[in-house]
Design a protein around this motif. Structure first.
Motif, short mmCIF file in Angstrom:
data_model
loop_
_atom_site.label_atom_id
_atom_site.label_comp_id
_atom_site.label_asym_id
_atom_site.label_seq_id
_atom_site.Cartn_x
_atom_site.Cartn_y
_atom_site.Cartn_z
N ARG A 53 38.51 37.06 44.86
CA ARG A 53 37.14 36.65 45.13
C ARG A 53 36.20 37.58 44.39
O ARG A 53 36.30 38.80 44.54
CB ARG A 53 36.84 36.70 46.63
CG ARG A 53 37.75 35.80 47.47
CD ARG A 53 37.51 36.03 48.95
NE ARG A 53 38.40 35.21 49.76
CZ ARG A 53 38.52 35.33 51.08
NH1 ARG A 53 37.79 36.22 51.74
NH2 ARG A 53 39.36 34.55 51.74
N ILE A 54 35.29 37.03 43.61
CA ILE A 54 34.39 37.84 42.79
C ILE A 54 32.94 37.51 43.12
O ILE A 54 32.56 36.34 43.15
CB ILE A 54 34.65 37.60 41.29
CG1 ILE A 54 36.09 38.00 40.93
CG2 ILE A 54 33.66 38.40 40.44
CD1 ILE A 54 36.45 37.73 39.48
N ASN A 55 32.15 38.55 43.35
CA ASN A 55 30.72 38.44 43.59
C ASN A 55 30.03 39.25 42.50
O ASN A 55 30.12 40.47 42.47
CB ASN A 55 30.39 38.99 44.99
CG ASN A 55 28.94 38.78 45.37
OD1 ASN A 55 28.04 38.82 44.53
ND2 ASN A 55 28.69 38.57 46.65
N SER B 125 30.63 36.90 32.14
CA SER B 125 31.74 36.05 31.78
C SER B 125 32.82 36.84 31.05
O SER B 125 34.02 36.71 31.33
CB SER B 125 31.25 34.89 30.90
OG SER B 125 32.31 34.05 30.53
N ILE C 140 34.75 39.23 33.50
CA ILE C 140 35.73 38.53 34.33
C ILE C 140 36.96 38.15 33.51
O ILE C 140 38.10 38.35 33.94
CB ILE C 140 35.08 37.28 34.95
CG1 ILE C 140 34.02 37.69 35.98
CG2 ILE C 140 36.14 36.39 35.61
CD1 ILE C 140 33.25 36.52 36.57
N ILE D 25 41.59 33.43 40.36
CA ILE D 25 40.26 33.45 40.97
C ILE D 25 40.05 32.19 41.80
O ILE D 25 40.06 31.07 41.28
CB ILE D 25 39.17 33.57 39.89
CG1 ILE D 25 39.34 34.90 39.13
CG2 ILE D 25 37.78 33.51 40.52
CD1 ILE D 25 38.39 35.05 37.96
N LEU E 30 34.12 32.35 43.52
CA LEU E 30 33.17 32.96 42.58
C LEU E 30 31.76 32.82 43.13
O LEU E 30 31.33 31.72 43.45
CB LEU E 30 33.27 32.30 41.21
CG LEU E 30 32.24 32.77 40.17
CD1 LEU E 30 32.44 34.25 39.83
CD2 LEU E 30 32.31 31.92 38.91
N LEU F 212 38.78 28.29 35.13
CA LEU F 212 39.09 28.69 36.50
C LEU F 212 39.75 27.52 37.24
O LEU F 212 39.11 26.87 38.08
CB LEU F 212 37.81 29.13 37.22
CG LEU F 212 37.05 30.30 36.59
CD1 LEU F 212 35.80 30.62 37.41
CD2 LEU F 212 37.93 31.53 36.46
N LEU G 20 39.82 27.55 41.36
CA LEU G 20 38.59 27.80 42.11
C LEU G 20 38.47 26.86 43.30
O LEU G 20 38.61 25.64 43.17
CB LEU G 20 37.39 27.64 41.18
CG LEU G 20 36.09 28.30 41.61
CD1 LEU G 20 36.26 29.81 41.68
CD2 LEU G 20 34.98 27.95 40.62
N LEU H 212 32.56 27.97 45.27
CA LEU H 212 31.66 28.33 44.17
C LEU H 212 30.23 28.45 44.68
O LEU H 212 29.69 27.53 45.29
CB LEU H 212 31.74 27.26 43.07
CG LEU H 212 30.80 27.44 41.87
CD1 LEU H 212 31.09 28.75 41.15
CD2 LEU H 212 30.94 26.25 40.91
#
Length: 433
Positions: free
Chosen positions: A199-201, A209, A212, A221, A224, A259, A262, A265
């Motif tokens: 999980r990316i914040n 971009s 990541i 991932i 996002l 991704l 995912l 989002l």
């Protein structure tokens, strides 16, 4: 301890037999049908996984040898710095030897002993959370030596994470040790039998971009969140705004195309107003069309959240077909509402709408938009058609100005969605009044 045991007895399955054992009439287990000592290890471990805090687990460590071995793995499932370690006050004497810093002292003698089967239970570690402060030079993760320990355990095959959460501020400020950890994780997680979830914040920037793509396996991932607190889409005025906006659209499109896993989002558009979007939509149509196609192609996404206008106030994001939870904040134009009414929401069960606008239409309105055709007129936009028919929950801001919402909107939401829960129906009635 008595209350703690009672909690487990309530969660455990009851015995079907109602006959009390003849020789054990006074045993607590005989009245409840089971006890902590008779619950199968797999079931007890599952119960432990649902407890909200490690404090609920600690008493079991001292109860018996059996419960100790079942409980111990749950102590180390998640590793995260505390709030004091993520602030300047963490350097004070009071917090210097707590949390990860204390843990670092405890493992000092074992850091280089990679032949050891386990380092303080790290083999049970499944979930790591990195806040932005954890990734800076001089962070608690570096001071404690934990980056080196965790990397060593991963390389030795004694640690296999299930979940990684990363909250970033400025990607270019991520320290070398943190990048080394991400590199090790990216390389070694390829062979893990159970797939790692990431999980990316991260905020909007020219580097988000690229950062990541360079530091994570994109197929891992699953979540996002793209924030707008650093460098927002469409930021700028004058001739360069179109070029900058197009660059941001392309950057986002290119990342989303890579991704495939995912599921959730979040995208934040511009939070500024009026002069921040001084461009018509026509120069952006080609790139916006590609972005829309890319979003529709995210077949696994089940939760989509759009905050603020995404690149243009009249650009409505049609969600992928499998989305069940949908959020739009600050819907801006009647053209946006027209597209909303015609969108085929096939699976959406939860919808949140937060409406607001004070944008100057003449700065961005396109000739075919409803907003331009009605400019200067005493116009009321009435919604008479809505494709959305699968809702179970609906939420909106009770303090919203109704002149930002189409007339008849709440009536048609209720009429079209027979599965809507009672609370959502009441909220719609309140909003109409």
């Amino acid at each position: 301890m008595k209350n703690f045991i009672q909690k487990f007895q309530n969660l455990a399955p009851k015995s079907k037999s109602t006959t009390r054992p003849k020789n054990d009439s006074k045993s607590p287990a005989s009245t409840s049908g089971t006890s902590l000592d008779t619950i199968p290890p797999e079931l007890l471990s599952n119960i432990l996984s649902h407890l909200p805090s490690k404090r609920d687990i600690f008493p079991l460590l001292l109860t018996s040898k059996r419960l100790y071995h079942i409980t111990y793995p749950h102590i180390w499932k998640r590793l995260e710095s505390n709030i004091h370690e993520r602030s300047t006050s963490s350097l004070s004497h009071r917090y210097r030897k707590t949390g990860l810093r204390r843990l670092g002292d405890d493992i000092t003698d074992q850091v280089y002993n990679l032949n050891k089967d386990d380092i303080l239970g790290f083999k049970y570690l499944k979930h790591i959370v990195f806040w932005a402060a954890d990734l800076d030079a001089g962070s608690v993760w570096i001071d404690s030596g934990l980056f080196g320990v965790v990397c060593g355990q991963i390389k030795a095959g004694r640690m296999r994470l299930r979940l990684l959460e990363v909250i970033l501020e400025r990607p270019e400020q991520v320290c070398h040790e943190a990048r080394e950890f991400l590199s090790v994780l990216k390389e070694y997680s390829k062979t893990w039998p159970q797939k790692l979830k990431i999980r990316i914040n991260i905020p909007w920037s020219d580097q988000f971009s690229e950062f990541i793509a360079n530091n994570f396996r994109l197929e891992d991932i699953t979540n996002l969140r793209l924030r707008s607190d650093v460098d927002i889409p469409s930021d700028g005025v004058g001739e360069d705004v179109v070029e900058k906006t197009i660059d941001n659209i392309k950057r986002l499109t290119n990342l989303l195309q890579r991704l495939p896993s995912l599921k959730i989002l979040y995208i934040s558009g511009s939070e500024n107003r009026c002069e921040r979007v001084p461009t018509l939509v026509q120069p952006l149509l080609s790139e916006l069309s590609q972005l829309q196609d890319t979003i529709l192609g995210l077949k696994r996404v089940q939760s989509l959240h759009i905050y603020g206008p995404l690149f243009h106030p009249s650009f409505f994001v049609t969600p992928p077909e499998n989305v069940k939870k949908l959020t739009f904040t600050r819907c801006f134009s009647w053209e946006w509402w027209r597209q909303f009414s015609q969108c085929p929401f096939s699976e959406v069960e939860e919808l949140e709408l937060y409406v607001d606008t004070d944008w100057i239409i003449s700065e961005w309105g396109s000739p075919d938009d409803i907003d331009m055709r009605i400019q200067g007129q005493n116009f009321v936009y009435r919604m008479e058609h809505l494709e959305l028919k699968s809702l179970k929950k609906f939420k909106t801001d009770r303090w919203v100005r109704l002149d930002f919402i189409p007339e008849g909107f709440f009536d048609i939401v209720v009429a079209n969605n027979p599965g809507l829960d009672e609370e959502s129906r009441k909220n719609c009635e309140i909003m109409k009044e």
